[in-house]
Design an enzyme around this catalytic site. Structure first.
Site, PDB file in Angstrom:
ATOM      1  CB  SER A 133      -0.937   0.011   1.211  1.00  9.59           C
ATOM      2  OG  SER A 133      -0.210  -0.197   2.421  1.00  9.59           O
ATOM      3  CG  HIS A 154      -1.331   3.623   4.662  1.00  8.60           C
ATOM      4  ND1 HIS A 154      -2.180   2.943   5.495  1.00  8.60           N
ATOM      5  CD2 HIS A 154      -0.713   2.676   3.898  1.00  8.60           C
ATOM      6  CE1 HIS A 154      -2.083   1.641   5.247  1.00  8.60           C
ATOM      7  NE2 HIS A 154      -1.197   1.455   4.286  1.00  8.60           N
TER       8      HIS A 154
END
Length: 266
Positions: free
Chosen positions: A42, A248
């Site tokens: 990711s 993230h």
């Protein structure tokens, strides 16, 4: 006096022409003939940035898309996928990797280390429970992940033997300069132990990348002072909508964190 100025003018002109002559090859050395492929998880698919789409949650605002937009390579393919582990790279990404690829970037290993479950467990558990989860992840990082990385890097070399491969690490998620991290923020003890786990993982990734003959780029310096809980974070904290953005990089993290780290490696 006039002759002296004239001579100085001629000298300046000569130096300018010499500089342009020396600089010309560098200016011509672009990426317009380069086939670029992004592999990994990711952090390479662009989760956390705007514009995610598809099952792999790829975004053009992640570092691979931003690098391609700035450098305009001959071709750009993003095969990275959210949630990918080393086995997924070998089985689901490398088969689609062109053997003529000349530049490959990758982030991988975080999911093999149980990144998501460890961080979420620390978010809801006690300091002691968090330390135990990180200790369990540490065992995997030290014992099983080196072999998984070796197998993955070897598979990349077999498929694209002439490619320059840049392996990027993971940032320290949390700022630890203050004991406070807001109402929903983690304790200082949790943040420190999670950062220690990330540092260990990066050390292993760097070692195995070097053994494979790949270039490793550490992103910790670029993210220093901009972890979760900092005044200007480059990472998303716990996010409800969309939940996958949690822990993230945000758009700034990809632009000012990962992109400069890649550029410095190249």
């Amino acid at each position: 006096m006039g002759r002296r100025l004239s001579r100085l003018g001629c000298l300046a002109t000569f130096v300018s022409l010499l500089t342009l002559t020396i600089a010309a090859p560098a200016a011509a050395a672009g990426y317009d003939s380069t086939d670029y492929v992004a592999l990994g998880d990711s952090y390479s698919s662009g989760v956390g940035a705007p514009g995610q789409s598809g099952l792999c949650l790829r975004s053009s605002q992640g570092y691979p898309g931003r690098w391609a937009a700035a450098n305009k390579p001959k071709s750009f393919t993003n095969l990275a996928c959210s949630g990918a582990e080393t086995g997924d790279v070998r089985n689901l990404q490398i088969p689609f990797l062109s053997s003529s690829a000349e530049l490959i970037t990758i982030t991988i290993g975080g999911n093999d280390a149980g990144f998501a479950s460890t961080v979420i467990g620390c978010q809801v558990g006690t300091d002691a429970a968090c330390a135990a989860k990180v200790a369990s992840a540490r065992t995997d990082i030290e014992n099983s992940i080196p072999g998984k990385l070796d197998a993955t890097y070897a598979a990349i070399k077999r498929k694209a033997p002439n490619a320059e491969v840049v392996v990027l690490g993971y940032p320290q998620l949390f700022d630890t300069s203050s004991a406070s991290c807001g109402i929903a923020g983690m304790s200082l003890a949790k943040r420190r132990v999670l950062n220690e786990g990330a540092r260990l993982l990066n050390d292993v990734i760097e070692g195995r990348a070097g053994a494979a003959g790949f270039t490793y780029s550490d992103v910790e310096d670029e993210f220093a002072g901009h972890g979760i809980c900092a005044s200007s974070p480059y990472l998303n904290g716990l996010t409800v909508i969309p939940p996958q953005n949690s822990f993230h990089p945000n758009a700034t993290g990809y632009t000012r964190g990962y992109l400069p780290a890649l550029n410095s490696a190249l």
